[in-house]
Design a protein around this motif. Structure first.
Motif, short mmCIF file in Angstrom:
data_model
loop_
_atom_site.label_atom_id
_atom_site.label_comp_id
_atom_site.label_asym_id
_atom_site.label_seq_id
_atom_site.Cartn_x
_atom_site.Cartn_y
_atom_site.Cartn_z
N ASP A 134 -67.09 27.50 -3.89
CA ASP A 134 -65.89 27.71 -3.07
C ASP A 134 -65.42 26.32 -2.62
O ASP A 134 -66.08 25.68 -1.80
CB ASP A 134 -66.24 28.60 -1.87
CG ASP A 134 -65.01 28.92 -1.03
OD1 ASP A 134 -63.90 28.54 -1.43
OD2 ASP A 134 -65.17 29.56 0.04
N LEU A 135 -64.29 25.88 -3.18
CA LEU A 135 -63.83 24.50 -2.94
C LEU A 135 -62.82 24.47 -1.79
O LEU A 135 -61.83 25.20 -1.82
CB LEU A 135 -63.22 23.95 -4.23
CG LEU A 135 -64.21 23.86 -5.41
CD1 LEU A 135 -63.50 23.44 -6.69
CD2 LEU A 135 -65.35 22.90 -5.09
N LEU A 175 -74.35 30.32 -4.47
CA LEU A 175 -73.01 29.94 -4.04
C LEU A 175 -73.05 28.60 -3.33
O LEU A 175 -73.93 28.36 -2.50
CB LEU A 175 -72.46 31.02 -3.11
CG LEU A 175 -71.05 31.45 -3.43
CD1 LEU A 175 -70.80 32.87 -3.05
CD2 LEU A 175 -70.05 30.54 -2.78
N VAL A 176 -72.11 27.74 -3.66
CA VAL A 176 -72.01 26.45 -2.97
C VAL A 176 -70.61 26.34 -2.37
O VAL A 176 -69.62 26.58 -3.07
CB VAL A 176 -72.25 25.27 -3.95
CG1 VAL A 176 -72.12 23.94 -3.21
CG2 VAL A 176 -73.62 25.38 -4.59
N GLY A 177 -70.55 26.00 -1.10
CA GLY A 177 -69.27 25.76 -0.43
C GLY A 177 -69.10 24.25 -0.27
O GLY A 177 -70.02 23.56 0.15
N VAL A 178 -67.91 23.76 -0.61
CA VAL A 178 -67.64 22.32 -0.51
C VAL A 178 -66.50 22.10 0.47
O VAL A 178 -65.47 22.79 0.39
CB VAL A 178 -67.24 21.74 -1.89
CG1 VAL A 178 -66.84 20.28 -1.78
CG2 VAL A 178 -68.37 21.91 -2.89
N ASP A 179 -66.68 21.19 1.39
CA ASP A 179 -65.59 20.83 2.29
C ASP A 179 -65.78 19.39 2.74
O ASP A 179 -66.91 18.92 2.87
CB ASP A 179 -65.55 21.75 3.52
CG ASP A 179 -64.17 21.74 4.16
OD1 ASP A 179 -63.41 22.71 3.97
OD2 ASP A 179 -63.83 20.74 4.84
N ARG A 194 -75.40 27.34 -0.23
CA ARG A 194 -75.55 25.97 0.26
C ARG A 194 -74.17 25.39 0.55
O ARG A 194 -73.17 25.88 0.01
CB ARG A 194 -76.16 25.08 -0.84
CG ARG A 194 -77.55 25.41 -1.24
CD ARG A 194 -78.07 24.40 -2.26
NE ARG A 194 -77.52 24.57 -3.61
CZ ARG A 194 -76.80 23.69 -4.26
NH1 ARG A 194 -76.42 22.56 -3.69
NH2 ARG A 194 -76.39 23.91 -5.51
N PHE A 195 -74.16 24.34 1.36
CA PHE A 195 -72.90 23.69 1.67
C PHE A 195 -73.00 22.20 1.42
O PHE A 195 -74.03 21.59 1.71
CB PHE A 195 -72.49 24.00 3.12
CG PHE A 195 -72.15 25.44 3.27
CD1 PHE A 195 -70.88 25.90 2.95
CD2 PHE A 195 -73.12 26.37 3.63
CE1 PHE A 195 -70.58 27.25 3.01
CE2 PHE A 195 -72.82 27.72 3.70
CZ PHE A 195 -71.55 28.16 3.38
N GLN A 196 -71.93 21.65 0.89
CA GLN A 196 -71.89 20.20 0.62
C GLN A 196 -70.70 19.61 1.34
O GLN A 196 -69.62 20.21 1.37
CB GLN A 196 -71.65 19.96 -0.87
CG GLN A 196 -72.90 19.88 -1.66
CD GLN A 196 -72.61 19.44 -3.10
OE1 GLN A 196 -71.53 18.96 -3.42
NE2 GLN A 196 -73.60 19.61 -3.94
#
Ligand SMILES: C[S@@+](CC[C@H](N)C(=O)[O-])C[C@H]1O[C@@H](n2cnc3c(N)ncnc32)[C@H](O)[C@@H]1O
Length: 385
Positions: A178-179, A202-206, A229-231
């Protein structure tokens, strides 16, 4: 006023066993000092080749267990068995009402019934079944408000069948990114809805550090940190999986302005099978249109600020769709949610087919030349070579 629990459950039973009017029911939580054998159970009618069945999905913290029980057979037994479990609450949605039963510390039932309003119904007194129940613990953890929930719910309605269409990978979890995830309402909701049907990472990027911190602690609170996870970083630079692994699905909900273009460019470079992007503002092309008089006679449209703005929105998304098609995607542009929940309600749904044609590139070039603009996505794709 609390009721005896047995009476409250007896009133729920016919709703759970009504194949025509039950939409979805969820039992979860636990009664004081007691632990049910599963953490959560969900019931809904499903139409199989052999007729309508009651589908029961039970979660025990590992993979969900699904059974489909015939209404003229084991459905009643399954319902009675689950009603005998010490769940702390039941949430039942029918075509006309929602009923919630919460068990108090004293073991009594607090019952709340609410008739559905017209907005929640479709024609013929039918209701759109919610993908996620209103009382899903997820929403408590996220604190998402009404409009965001509706947007996310509507987004999931597009996502789930699209994932079925591309199919799930064999032997590994579905990889979703999720960008521009922001506060990650969509990220968590997508995980919730997708993991019911198979394993998901699932990886969330912000770009915002605080978003990563907040979202990571919610993932831990929900017990999902291993899978969600979040990046922190820009979409353009995000490297979400190690090695050569690329996502199967790219999501972008209201990523600001050209961040949507960054998301689409990344999706193209990863050759992602499925992309769902609901763009936000479109300043880049609006700026370019202000500096251009536009092709005759359409220059008249770009003369007025508000019309130029709207034209900028439409042209940007038309260019995005054309460029995706040029790069081997089949693209649908749809209104995914009613405009009363967000004016930014356009969704680009792109499925990679690998097929393209010179005609698509010619059409794109003709439109860009006519308006004298270079959409940011074009620049990104050209830079990527
Ligand atoms: C309008 S919010 C939407 C958030 C979320 N997708 C939602 O719908 O609730 C846009 C988010 O995109 C992030 N963002 C904007 N540009 C970005 C970029 N280039 N790279 C990563 N994140 C970006 C912002 O920090 C913000 O959190």
């Amino acid at each position: 006023m609390p009721l005896p629990l047995d009476d409250a459950l007896a009133a729920l039973r016919p709703l759970l066993l009504d194949p025509q009017h039950l939409v979805r029911a969820v039992a979860a939580g636990r009664q004081r000092g007691r632990t049910p054998s599963v953490t959560r159970a969900e019931l809904r009618p499903v139409d199989l080749k052999t007729g309508r069945h009651l589908q029961v999905v039970e979660h025990d913290g590992r993979s969900p267990r699904t059974t489909n029980e015939p209404y003229d057979g084991a459905a009643a037994d399954a319902v009675d068995r689950l009603m005998g479990e010490p769940f702390g609450n039941w949430h039942v949605q029918t075509t006309t009402e929602t009923v919630q039963v919460r068990v108090t510390k004293r073991g009594e039932a607090q019952v709340h019934r609410e008739a559905l309003d017209q907005d929640q119904r479709t024609g013929h007194d039918r209701v759109k079944p919610r993908v996620l129940a209103d009382d899903d613990p997820l929403f408590r953890a996220l604190g998402a408000g009404g409009d965001k929930r509706r947007q996310v719910e509507a987004f999931l309605r597009q996502l789930l069948p699209a994932v079925e269409e591309i199919g799930r990978p064999e032997g590994r979890p579905l990889r979703v990114v999720d960008l521009g995830c922001g506060n990650a309402y969509l990220t968590f909701a997508a995980y919730r809805a997708l993991e019911e049907r198979g394993p998901v990472e699932l990886v969330g990027v912000d770009v915002r550090e605080r978003a990563r911190e907040r979202n990571s602690s919610i993932a831990a609170e929900l017990g999902w940190a291993e899978h969600v996870r979040f990046q922190e970083g820009t979409i353009a630079d995000a490297s979400v999986w190690s090695g050569d692994a690329t996502p199967d699905v790219v999501l972008a909900l209201h990523a600001c302005d050209t961040a949507t273009d960054e998301a689409l460019a990344r999706a193209v470079s990863w050759q992602v099978p499925l992309v769902l992007a609901a763009p936000c503002c479109h300043h880049d092309l609006q700026r370019q249109l202000s500096a251009s008089s536009g092709p005759e006679p359409y220059g008249l449209v770009a003369r007025h600020g508000i019309l130029r703005e709207r034209l900028g929105d439409v042209l940007t998304d038309a260019f995005r769709a054309a460029l995706l098609r040029e790069h081997g995607y089949r693209v649908d542009v749809v209104e995914f949610v009613d405009s009363k929940h967000t004016p930014r309600n356009t969704l680009l749904k792109a499925v990679r087919t690998g097929a393209t044609s010179p005609e698509v590139a010619r059409e794109y070039a003709g439109l860009a030349r006519a308006w004298g603009v270079t959409p940011y996505l074009r620049t990104l794709l050209d830079d990527a070579g």
